[in-house]
Motif scaffolding. Structure first.
Motif, short mmCIF file in Angstrom:
data_model
loop_
_atom_site.label_atom_id
_atom_site.label_comp_id
_atom_site.label_asym_id
_atom_site.label_seq_id
_atom_site.Cartn_x
_atom_site.Cartn_y
_atom_site.Cartn_z
N LEU A 63 -7.71 -13.71 1.22
CA LEU A 63 -8.29 -12.57 1.93
C LEU A 63 -7.23 -11.83 2.74
N ILE A 64 -6.33 -12.57 3.36
CA ILE A 64 -5.22 -11.93 4.09
C ILE A 64 -4.38 -11.12 3.12
N TYR A 65 -4.11 -11.66 1.95
CA TYR A 65 -3.35 -10.91 0.93
C TYR A 65 -4.09 -9.64 0.54
N ALA A 66 -5.40 -9.73 0.37
CA ALA A 66 -6.18 -8.54 -0.01
C ALA A 66 -6.09 -7.46 1.07
N LEU A 67 -6.02 -7.86 2.32
CA LEU A 67 -5.95 -6.90 3.42
C LEU A 67 -4.54 -6.38 3.67
N MET A 68 -3.54 -7.25 3.60
CA MET A 68 -2.16 -6.88 3.91
C MET A 68 -1.46 -6.17 2.75
N GLY A 69 -1.81 -6.54 1.54
CA GLY A 69 -1.12 -6.01 0.38
C GLY A 69 0.10 -6.85 0.04
N PRO A 70 0.75 -6.55 -1.06
CA PRO A 70 1.84 -7.39 -1.53
C PRO A 70 3.20 -7.09 -0.93
N GLY A 71 3.39 -5.96 -0.29
CA GLY A 71 4.70 -5.59 0.23
C GLY A 71 5.49 -4.81 -0.80
N ALA A 72 6.70 -4.44 -0.43
CA ALA A 72 7.52 -3.57 -1.29
C ALA A 72 8.08 -4.32 -2.50
#
Length: 175
Positions: free
Chosen positions: A118-127
């Protein structure tokens, strides 16, 4: 510098989260019928369909996670998969003693994975991901020469040199 550290940390987090599911997914993909028999033995309805869906999620989900493809969809799907897995495969309330403690620990670990997804879904993967690559490489930091040019333009404006017209900067010949 901080952006690179953040992007590197997000990449490491994606790889670690994927490492929790991918080996099991590959092992189950190599023996889907055995996994379906295990599910059938536990009373799961439509064990062949559930086993196939679980293998697809456990193999392609972590690969999409590592690459950073469709982060919201991937994160939410993996979070739902981990939460359902926690309650279906680790019903600690049916056990007593050390077996209950072990099942509760496994259930809480799966719920922790769901939280990470869920944190990944909210934060995104980054550059450092497919999404970051598609968005484009960030512009390099301004050089000292460009900074000096901006400072002299500000100085001219302060001395009454006027403002530069907005829009595209004029092209200059290389020195």
């Amino acid at each position: 510098m901080i952006a690179r550290v953040q992007d590197g940390t997000l990449l490491a987090a994606r790889v670690l989260l994927a490492a929790a599911l991918l080996p099991t997914g590959i092992a189950r993909a190599l023996n889907v019928s055995g996994f379906a028999l295990t599910l059938a033995g536990s009373g799961m309805p439509a064990p062949n369909g559930v086993a196939t869906a679980a293998v697809v999620v456990q193999v392609f989900g972590p690969l999409a996670l590592i690459l950073g493809v469709l982060p919201r969809l991937t994160g939410l799907a993996l979070a739902a998969f981990a939460a359902v897995t926690a309650f279906v495969l680790h019903p600690f309330w049916h056990f007593v003693g050390p077996a209950a403690v072990a099942e509760r620990t496994l259930m809480l670990a799966d719920l922790g994975l769901a939280g990470g997804f869920l944190i990944y879904a909210l934060m995104g993967p980054g550059a450092w991901s497919w999404q970051g690559w598609r968005a484009g490489v960030p512009a390099p930091a301004p050089s000292a020469k460009a900074t000096a040019g901006k400072a002299s333009a500000k100085g001219n404006a302060a001395r009454g040199g006027g403002k530069r017209p907005t829009g595209r900067a004029p092209a200059r010949a290389a020195a």
